[in-house]
Design a protein around this motif. Structure first.
Motif, short mmCIF file in Angstrom:
data_model
loop_
_atom_site.label_atom_id
_atom_site.label_comp_id
_atom_site.label_asym_id
_atom_site.label_seq_id
_atom_site.Cartn_x
_atom_site.Cartn_y
_atom_site.Cartn_z
N GLU A 52 0.83 -1.21 0.00
CA GLU A 52 0.00 0.00 0.00
C GLU A 52 0.86 1.26 0.00
N PRO A 53 1.75 1.40 -0.98
CA PRO A 53 2.73 2.48 -0.93
C PRO A 53 2.12 3.87 -1.09
N PHE A 54 0.92 3.94 -1.68
CA PHE A 54 0.34 5.25 -1.95
C PHE A 54 -0.83 5.56 -1.01
N GLY A 55 -1.09 4.64 -0.08
CA GLY A 55 -2.28 4.74 0.76
C GLY A 55 -2.38 6.02 1.56
N ALA A 56 -1.23 6.53 2.01
CA ALA A 56 -1.27 7.67 2.92
C ALA A 56 -1.10 9.01 2.20
N LEU A 57 -1.16 8.99 0.88
CA LEU A 57 -0.87 10.21 0.13
C LEU A 57 -2.14 10.90 -0.37
N ASP A 58 -2.04 12.21 -0.63
CA ASP A 58 -3.17 12.92 -1.22
C ASP A 58 -3.34 12.46 -2.67
N ALA A 59 -4.53 12.69 -3.22
CA ALA A 59 -4.89 12.14 -4.54
C ALA A 59 -3.93 12.58 -5.64
N LEU A 60 -3.50 13.83 -5.58
CA LEU A 60 -2.64 14.36 -6.65
C LEU A 60 -1.28 13.69 -6.66
#
Ligand code: ADP
Ligand code: MG
Length: 271
Positions: free
Chosen positions: A169-177
Protein backbone atom coordinates in the motif's frame (compact mmCIF):
# COMPACT_ATOMS: atom_id res chain seq x y z
CA UNK A 1 16.31 9.88 -19.63
CA UNK A 2 17.58 6.33 -19.51
CA UNK A 3 18.84 4.85 -16.30
CA UNK A 4 21.13 1.91 -16.15
CA UNK A 5 19.61 -1.35 -15.02
CA UNK A 6 21.88 -4.34 -14.91
CA UNK A 7 19.64 -6.84 -13.21
CA UNK A 8 17.16 -9.15 -14.90
CA UNK A 9 13.68 -9.51 -13.45
CA UNK A 10 13.09 -12.68 -11.46
CA UNK A 11 9.85 -14.54 -11.00
CA UNK A 12 8.40 -15.56 -7.62
CA UNK A 13 7.03 -18.96 -6.72
CA UNK A 14 4.79 -19.40 -3.70
CA UNK A 15 4.56 -23.13 -3.21
CA UNK A 16 1.84 -24.37 -0.91
CA UNK A 17 2.52 -21.65 1.63
CA UNK A 18 0.53 -21.37 4.83
CA UNK A 19 1.09 -19.07 7.77
CA UNK A 20 -0.07 -19.25 11.34
CA UNK A 21 0.79 -16.68 13.99
CA UNK A 22 1.07 -17.75 17.61
CA UNK A 23 0.44 -14.63 19.72
CA UNK A 24 1.41 -15.25 23.36
CA UNK A 25 -1.49 -16.42 25.50
CA UNK A 26 -3.93 -16.35 22.59
CA UNK A 27 -5.40 -18.71 20.03
CA UNK A 28 -3.23 -19.19 16.93
CA UNK A 29 -4.19 -16.96 14.01
CA UNK A 30 -4.42 -18.66 10.64
CA UNK A 31 -3.36 -15.87 8.28
CA UNK A 32 -2.81 -17.84 5.08
CA UNK A 33 -4.26 -21.15 4.04
CA UNK A 34 -2.08 -22.95 1.47
CA UNK A 35 -1.41 -20.47 -1.30
CA UNK A 36 -0.05 -21.57 -4.65
CA UNK A 37 1.11 -18.81 -6.95
CA UNK A 38 3.60 -18.36 -9.76
CA UNK A 39 4.57 -14.83 -10.73
CA UNK A 40 6.45 -14.56 -14.02
CA UNK A 41 9.55 -12.37 -14.39
CA UNK A 42 8.53 -8.82 -15.29
CA UNK A 43 4.90 -9.18 -14.26
CA UNK A 44 3.14 -6.39 -12.39
CA UNK A 45 0.83 -8.12 -9.93
CA UNK A 46 -1.69 -6.32 -7.74
CA UNK A 47 -2.82 -8.15 -4.59
CA UNK A 48 -6.18 -7.01 -3.36
CA UNK A 49 -8.49 -8.26 -0.64
CA UNK A 50 -10.36 -7.30 2.55
CA UNK A 51 -8.38 -5.79 5.40
CA UNK A 52 -6.75 -8.48 7.54
CA UNK A 53 -6.89 -11.16 4.84
CA UNK A 54 -3.14 -11.79 4.83
CA UNK A 55 -1.85 -9.50 2.06
CA UNK A 56 0.99 -8.05 4.15
CA UNK A 57 1.71 -11.52 5.51
CA UNK A 58 2.18 -12.85 1.98
CA UNK A 59 4.29 -9.85 0.94
CA UNK A 60 6.50 -10.13 4.04
CA UNK A 61 7.06 -13.80 3.28
CA UNK A 62 8.09 -12.84 -0.26
CA UNK A 63 10.47 -10.27 1.22
CA UNK A 64 11.93 -12.87 3.59
CA UNK A 65 11.03 -10.85 6.71
CA UNK A 66 9.16 -13.84 8.08
CA UNK A 67 9.04 -17.60 7.48
CA UNK A 68 6.04 -19.64 6.32
CA UNK A 69 4.56 -22.22 8.67
CA UNK A 70 4.53 -24.70 5.79
CA UNK A 71 5.55 -24.58 2.15
CA UNK A 72 8.30 -22.56 0.51
CA UNK A 73 8.89 -19.44 -1.54
CA UNK A 74 11.40 -18.89 -4.32
CA UNK A 75 12.82 -15.87 -6.13
CA UNK A 76 13.82 -17.36 -9.45
CA UNK A 77 15.12 -20.75 -8.35
CA UNK A 78 16.59 -19.46 -5.09
CA UNK A 79 14.68 -20.23 -1.93
CA UNK A 80 13.58 -17.12 0.01
CA UNK A 81 14.81 -17.43 3.59
CA UNK A 82 15.87 -13.93 4.60
CA UNK A 83 15.71 -10.39 3.21
CA UNK A 84 17.92 -9.71 0.23
CA UNK A 85 18.71 -6.45 -1.62
CA UNK A 86 17.49 -8.28 -4.71
CA UNK A 87 13.97 -7.87 -3.32
CA UNK A 88 13.25 -4.20 -2.63
CA UNK A 89 10.40 -3.29 -0.33
CA UNK A 90 8.37 -0.08 -0.22
CA UNK A 91 6.19 0.33 2.86
CA UNK A 92 3.09 2.41 3.35
CA UNK A 93 5.01 4.67 5.69
CA UNK A 94 8.11 5.90 3.91
CA UNK A 95 10.87 4.17 5.79
CA UNK A 96 13.71 6.64 5.35
CA UNK A 97 16.55 6.82 7.86
CA UNK A 98 16.34 10.26 9.48
CA UNK A 99 20.09 10.52 10.04
CA UNK A 100 20.96 9.99 6.35
CA UNK A 101 20.34 12.63 3.72
CA UNK A 102 18.05 11.88 0.79
CA UNK A 103 20.84 10.79 -1.55
CA UNK A 104 22.37 8.51 1.08
CA UNK A 105 18.96 6.99 1.77
CA UNK A 106 18.40 6.30 -1.92
CA UNK A 107 21.91 4.86 -2.30
CA UNK A 108 21.71 2.70 0.83
CA UNK A 109 20.96 -0.57 -0.95
CA UNK A 110 23.93 -0.01 -3.25
CA UNK A 111 26.13 0.78 -0.26
CA UNK A 112 25.09 -2.49 1.39
CA UNK A 113 25.86 -4.25 -1.89
CA UNK A 114 29.41 -2.83 -1.73
CA UNK A 115 29.11 -0.37 -4.65
CA UNK A 116 31.73 2.43 -4.45
CA UNK A 117 30.74 5.91 -3.33
CA UNK A 118 31.03 7.75 -6.66
CA UNK A 119 29.02 5.13 -8.54
CA UNK A 120 26.28 4.85 -5.96
CA UNK A 121 25.87 8.61 -5.65
CA UNK A 122 25.72 8.98 -9.42
CA UNK A 123 23.05 6.30 -9.62
CA UNK A 124 21.10 7.75 -6.70
CA UNK A 125 21.09 11.11 -8.49
CA UNK A 126 19.75 9.53 -11.69
CA UNK A 127 16.79 8.12 -9.78
CA UNK A 128 16.28 11.29 -7.77
CA UNK A 129 16.00 13.14 -11.05
CA UNK A 130 13.53 10.55 -12.28
CA UNK A 131 11.21 11.21 -9.34
CA UNK A 132 11.74 14.97 -9.41
CA UNK A 133 13.88 15.25 -6.27
CA UNK A 134 17.26 16.18 -7.75
CA UNK A 135 17.39 19.44 -5.81
CA UNK A 136 16.79 17.62 -2.55
CA UNK A 137 19.67 15.15 -2.76
CA UNK A 138 21.42 16.72 0.23
CA UNK A 139 18.32 17.53 2.25
CA UNK A 140 17.48 15.53 5.36
CA UNK A 141 14.24 13.50 5.27
CA UNK A 142 12.68 15.78 7.90
CA UNK A 143 12.69 18.60 5.34
CA UNK A 144 10.52 16.60 2.92
CA UNK A 145 6.74 16.39 2.66
CA UNK A 146 5.05 12.98 2.88
CA UNK A 147 4.74 12.74 -0.89
CA UNK A 148 8.39 13.64 -1.37
CA UNK A 149 9.48 11.04 1.17
CA UNK A 150 7.49 8.41 -0.65
CA UNK A 151 9.07 9.48 -3.94
CA UNK A 152 12.47 9.05 -2.30
CA UNK A 153 11.43 5.59 -1.09
CA UNK A 154 10.43 4.69 -4.66
CA UNK A 155 13.75 6.03 -5.97
CA UNK A 156 15.54 3.85 -3.42
CA UNK A 157 13.60 0.73 -4.40
CA UNK A 158 14.42 1.21 -8.06
CA UNK A 159 17.98 2.48 -7.57
CA UNK A 160 18.96 -0.64 -5.64
CA UNK A 161 18.38 -2.48 -8.91
CA UNK A 162 16.47 -5.27 -7.25
CA UNK A 163 14.95 -7.84 -9.56
CA UNK A 164 11.76 -7.73 -7.55
CA UNK A 165 9.94 -4.75 -6.02
CA UNK A 166 7.43 -5.46 -3.26
CA UNK A 167 5.08 -2.65 -2.28
CA UNK A 168 2.66 -2.64 0.63
CA UNK A 169 0.00 0.00 0.00
CA UNK A 170 2.73 2.48 -0.93
CA UNK A 171 0.34 5.25 -1.95
CA UNK A 172 -2.28 4.74 0.76
CA UNK A 173 -1.27 7.67 2.92
CA UNK A 174 -0.87 10.21 0.13
CA UNK A 175 -3.17 12.92 -1.22
CA UNK A 176 -4.89 12.14 -4.54
CA UNK A 177 -2.64 14.36 -6.65
CA UNK A 178 0.62 12.96 -5.33
CA UNK A 179 -0.77 9.46 -5.57
CA UNK A 180 -1.67 9.94 -9.25
CA UNK A 181 1.77 11.35 -9.99
CA UNK A 182 3.60 8.49 -8.26
CA UNK A 183 1.41 5.85 -9.90
CA UNK A 184 2.44 7.25 -13.30
CA UNK A 185 6.08 7.30 -12.20
CA UNK A 186 5.92 3.71 -11.04
CA UNK A 187 4.31 2.64 -14.30
CA UNK A 188 6.94 4.47 -16.33
CA UNK A 189 9.81 2.96 -14.33
CA UNK A 190 8.27 -0.50 -14.58
CA UNK A 191 7.78 -0.14 -18.33
CA UNK A 192 11.38 1.02 -18.79
CA UNK A 193 12.98 -1.63 -16.59
CA UNK A 194 10.55 -4.53 -16.49
CA UNK A 195 11.22 -5.48 -12.91
CA UNK A 196 8.80 -7.84 -11.26
CA UNK A 197 6.41 -5.79 -9.12
CA UNK A 198 4.00 -7.04 -6.47
CA UNK A 199 1.76 -4.27 -5.18
CA UNK A 200 -0.65 -4.64 -2.28
CA UNK A 201 -3.50 -2.19 -2.62
CA UNK A 202 -6.97 -1.47 -1.31
CA UNK A 203 -7.99 0.23 -4.51
CA UNK A 204 -9.41 -1.73 -7.44
CA UNK A 205 -8.92 1.33 -9.61
CA UNK A 206 -5.24 1.53 -8.68
CA UNK A 207 -4.83 -2.20 -9.35
CA UNK A 208 -6.43 -1.89 -12.78
CA UNK A 209 -4.57 1.28 -13.65
CA UNK A 210 -1.20 -0.33 -12.98
CA UNK A 211 -1.11 -4.11 -12.96
CA UNK A 212 -1.13 -6.67 -15.72
CA UNK A 213 -2.49 -9.24 -13.31
CA UNK A 214 -4.87 -8.77 -10.39
CA UNK A 215 -5.15 -11.33 -7.61
CA UNK A 216 -8.16 -11.12 -5.31
CA UNK A 217 -7.81 -12.76 -1.91
CA UNK A 218 -10.51 -14.12 0.38
CA UNK A 219 -10.94 -12.95 3.99
CA UNK A 220 -8.66 -14.59 6.55
CA UNK A 221 -7.42 -17.26 6.23
CA UNK A 222 -6.27 -15.73 2.95
CA UNK A 223 -6.57 -17.79 -0.19
CA UNK A 224 -6.66 -16.80 -3.83
CA UNK A 225 -10.21 -16.19 -4.97
CA UNK A 226 -9.56 -14.80 -8.41
CA UNK A 227 -6.51 -14.49 -10.61
CA UNK A 228 -7.21 -12.17 -13.51
CA UNK A 229 -4.84 -11.20 -16.33
CA UNK A 230 -5.47 -7.55 -17.24
CA UNK A 231 -5.00 -7.15 -20.94
CA UNK A 232 -6.01 -3.49 -21.27
CA UNK A 233 -3.32 -1.51 -23.11
CA UNK A 234 -1.34 1.25 -21.37
CA UNK A 235 -1.86 4.07 -20.62
CA UNK A 236 -5.16 3.00 -19.15
CA UNK A 237 -8.24 5.13 -19.00
CA UNK A 238 -10.30 4.61 -15.84
CA UNK A 239 -13.29 6.07 -17.70
CA UNK A 240 -13.13 3.55 -20.56
CA UNK A 241 -15.94 1.01 -20.67
CA UNK A 242 -13.60 -2.01 -20.65
CA UNK A 243 -11.87 -0.60 -17.55
CA UNK A 244 -15.12 0.05 -15.74
CA UNK A 245 -16.55 -3.35 -16.54
CA UNK A 246 -13.53 -5.05 -15.03
CA UNK A 247 -13.59 -2.69 -12.06
CA UNK A 248 -17.24 -3.48 -11.43
CA UNK A 249 -16.68 -7.21 -11.71
CA UNK A 250 -13.72 -7.22 -9.28
CA UNK A 251 -15.55 -4.91 -6.88
CA UNK A 252 -18.48 -7.34 -6.90
CA UNK A 253 -16.14 -10.17 -5.98
CA UNK A 254 -14.65 -8.09 -3.19
CA UNK A 255 -18.07 -7.14 -1.88
CA UNK A 256 -19.00 -10.80 -1.80
CA UNK A 257 -15.87 -11.45 0.24
CA UNK A 258 -16.59 -8.54 2.56
CA UNK A 259 -20.05 -9.89 3.23
CA UNK A 260 -18.58 -13.32 3.88
CA UNK A 261 -16.08 -11.70 6.28
CA UNK A 262 -18.84 -9.85 8.10
CA UNK A 263 -20.77 -13.11 8.33
CA UNK A 264 -17.77 -14.69 9.96
CA UNK A 265 -17.30 -11.87 12.44
CA UNK A 266 -21.02 -11.95 13.36
CA UNK A 267 -20.69 -15.66 14.06
CA UNK A 268 -17.63 -14.96 16.15
CA UNK A 269 -19.26 -12.34 18.38
CA UNK A 270 -22.43 -14.40 18.84
CA UNK A 271 -20.54 -17.56 19.80
P1 ADP B 1 -3.68 -7.48 5.53
O1 ADP B 1 -2.35 -6.95 5.14
O2 ADP B 1 -4.39 -8.19 4.43
O3 ADP B 1 -4.57 -6.43 6.12
P2 ADP B 1 -2.16 -9.04 7.49
O4 ADP B 1 -1.33 -9.93 6.64
O5 ADP B 1 -1.50 -7.87 8.10
O6 ADP B 1 -3.47 -8.60 6.66
O7 ADP B 1 -2.79 -9.91 8.67
C1 ADP B 1 -3.50 -11.10 8.44
C2 ADP B 1 -4.04 -11.61 9.77
O8 ADP B 1 -2.97 -12.03 10.59
C3 ADP B 1 -4.80 -10.54 10.55
O9 ADP B 1 -5.87 -11.16 11.20
C4 ADP B 1 -3.77 -10.03 11.54
O10 ADP B 1 -4.39 -9.58 12.71
C5 ADP B 1 -2.96 -11.29 11.80
N1 ADP B 1 -1.57 -10.99 12.12
C6 ADP B 1 -0.67 -10.33 11.34
N2 ADP B 1 0.53 -10.26 11.92
C7 ADP B 1 0.41 -10.89 13.12
C8 ADP B 1 1.31 -11.16 14.20
N3 ADP B 1 2.58 -10.78 14.16
N4 ADP B 1 0.81 -11.84 15.27
C9 ADP B 1 -0.47 -12.25 15.31
N5 ADP B 1 -1.36 -12.03 14.33
C10 ADP B 1 -0.94 -11.36 13.24
MG1 MG C 1 -1.55 -5.01 5.28
Amino acid sequence: MTTTSTVKALGITVDNVSKLYYPAGQEPVEALRPVQLTIEPGEFVALIGPSGCGKSTLLNLMAGFDKPTAGSLYAGDKRIESPDPDRGMVFQQYALFPWLNVRENVALGLRLAGVDLATRHARADEYLELVGLKEFAQAMPSALSGGMKQRAALARAFCTDSSIILMDEPFGALDALTRGFLQQELLRIWQDHRKTVVLVTHSVEEALFLANRVIVMTPRPGRIKRDEPIELSYPRDPMAESFRELEYSILSDLKEELHAAQGLSTQKTSS
